[in-house]
Structures are given as C-alpha cells and as structure tokens.
Design a protein around this motif. Structure first.
Motif, PDB file in Angstrom:
ATOM      1  N   GLY A  31      -1.695 -19.656 -44.318  1.00  0.00           N
ATOM      2  CA  GLY A  31      -1.428 -18.224 -44.216  1.00  0.00           C
ATOM      3  C   GLY A  31      -0.627 -17.816 -42.997  1.00  0.00           C
ATOM      4  O   GLY A  31      -0.450 -16.637 -42.738  1.00  0.00           O
ATOM      5  N   VAL A  32      -0.123 -18.783 -42.229  1.00  0.00           N
ATOM      6  CA  VAL A  32       0.719 -18.454 -41.075  1.00  0.00           C
ATOM      7  C   VAL A  32       2.089 -18.057 -41.614  1.00  0.00           C
ATOM      8  O   VAL A  32       2.731 -18.829 -42.322  1.00  0.00           O
ATOM      9  N   ARG A  33       2.533 -16.847 -41.267  1.00  0.00           N
ATOM     10  CA  ARG A  33       3.819 -16.347 -41.745  1.00  0.00           C
ATOM     11  C   ARG A  33       4.808 -16.101 -40.605  1.00  0.00           C
ATOM     12  O   ARG A  33       5.970 -15.841 -40.847  1.00  0.00           O
ATOM     13  N   ASP A  34       4.319 -16.174 -39.388  1.00  0.00           N
ATOM     14  CA  ASP A  34       5.164 -15.902 -38.236  1.00  0.00           C
ATOM     15  C   ASP A  34       6.182 -17.040 -38.061  1.00  0.00           C
ATOM     16  O   ASP A  34       5.813 -18.193 -37.836  1.00  0.00           O
ATOM     17  N   ARG A  35       7.460 -16.694 -38.169  1.00  0.00           N
ATOM     18  CA  ARG A  35       8.525 -17.714 -38.082  1.00  0.00           C
ATOM     19  C   ARG A  35       8.559 -18.410 -36.725  1.00  0.00           C
ATOM     20  O   ARG A  35       8.880 -19.590 -36.643  1.00  0.00           O
ATOM     21  N   ASP A  36       8.247 -17.673 -35.658  1.00  0.00           N
ATOM     22  CA  ASP A  36       8.221 -18.303 -34.331  1.00  0.00           C
ATOM     23  C   ASP A  36       7.122 -19.354 -34.245  1.00  0.00           C
ATOM     24  O   ASP A  36       7.325 -20.439 -33.699  1.00  0.00           O
ATOM     25  N   ALA A  37       5.955 -19.038 -34.779  1.00  0.00           N
ATOM     26  CA  ALA A  37       4.843 -19.990 -34.769  1.00  0.00           C
ATOM     27  C   ALA A  37       5.196 -21.230 -35.583  1.00  0.00           C
ATOM     28  O   ALA A  37       4.971 -22.364 -35.139  1.00  0.00           O
ATOM     29  N   ILE A  38       5.755 -21.018 -36.762  1.00  0.00           N
ATOM     30  CA  ILE A  38       6.143 -22.154 -37.610  1.00  0.00           C
ATOM     31  C   ILE A  38       7.201 -22.993 -36.911  1.00  0.00           C
ATOM     32  O   ILE A  38       7.112 -24.225 -36.875  1.00  0.00           O
ATOM     33  N   GLY A  39       8.199 -22.335 -36.318  1.00  0.00           N
ATOM     34  CA  GLY A  39       9.254 -23.064 -35.603  1.00  0.00           C
ATOM     35  C   GLY A  39       8.719 -23.852 -34.423  1.00  0.00           C
ATOM     36  O   GLY A  39       9.147 -24.989 -34.177  1.00  0.00           O
ATOM     37  N   THR A  40       7.777 -23.269 -33.697  1.00  0.00           N
ATOM     38  CA  THR A  40       7.180 -23.977 -32.560  1.00  0.00           C
ATOM     39  C   THR A  40       6.434 -25.223 -33.018  1.00  0.00           C
ATOM     40  O   THR A  40       6.592 -26.302 -32.446  1.00  0.00           O
TER      41      THR A  40
END
Length: 139
Positions: A41-50
């Motif tokens: 459920g993580v949708r934050d692109r910065d979090a995914i990119g990190t």
C-alpha cells in the motif's frame, strides 16, 4: 529524513529471491522492491524510489564485492510501512562507507545507504537496512 506521507491503508508484504551474482539481476531486484511496496500500500514515489535505490546499491555491492556465485534478497514491509531490506552475499567481508573522489566511478553505494536508511549493518554474511515510509518516519 522527512516523513513520507501515506495515502492508502498499509498491509504487510514481503518477497524473497535468490539469483546469480550477475549485474543484470539488479533491475529485477528493483522491480521486486516496487512490487512489494505496492502490495503493502505504499504509494509515495519518493519512498519507493528510496527503497529501490537502497536495494540497487546493496545488491550491486554484493555482486561486485561478494565472493559467492549467488545473492539472496529479502524485502519486507510491515503494516506500519517499516521496510527491511536484507541482501546476503554469502561472503565474510563487510561493506564499508568510503569517501569516493570526484573522478571515481564507484565507491558511493554504501554512503548512499548510510544516508538514506534509518539504520543499516551487517549480520553474518547479510547486509541489511531499514527504511520508514509510514508514520514511523516521523519518529
């Protein structure tokens, strides 16, 4: 690191894979990381990119500096979006945070891990790091 906002309910998700110590598998590891975060459920692109960056750096380090023929990746995200990345290169050496010069083509990977991860280390032959992408990121 500032908190990464959540816009969807979180659920636990994980993946584990082993692959030959071949740089072509780094892209697959990045895709698996994005899939696990999407499932959680993580949708934050910065979090995914990190997370993808950290997976890339640790897997690449294992492939380049490890002495085994294979590498294992385990990635888990709990229901609070706390993410654990574990990469086992089955080698006794430990990664080092180095100071790369401006003309060096390598040597920055573990510095990136140390900067972006909440915590990181080595246990046995496994390099691990944690990232908080949910409410825990504010703590």
């Amino acid at each position: 690191m500032p908190p990464m906002p959540l816009t969807h309910p979180m659920r636990a998700a994980h993946a584990a894979m082993s692959f030959d110590a071949d740089p072509r598998h780094v892209a697959t590891a990045r895709r698996v990381a994005a899939d696990v975060l999407g499932e959680a459920g993580v949708r934050d692109r910065d979090a995914i990119g990190t997370v993808q960056l950290l997976v890339s750096e640790i897997v690449t380090n294992a492939i380049v500096h490890g002495s085994a023929d294979s590498v294992s990746l385990r990635l888990s995200c709990d229901d609070r979006a706390e993410i654990l990345i574990e990469v086992d290169d089955y080698s006794p050496g430990s990664p080092e945070v180095r100071e790369a010069g401006p003309d060096d083509e390598s040597g920055r990977g573990m510095r990136l891990v140390a900067h972006f991860a909440r915590d990181w280390g080595r246990k046995g032959t496994c390099t691990w790091c944690t990232v908080a992408a949910g409410p825990a990121a504010a703590g």
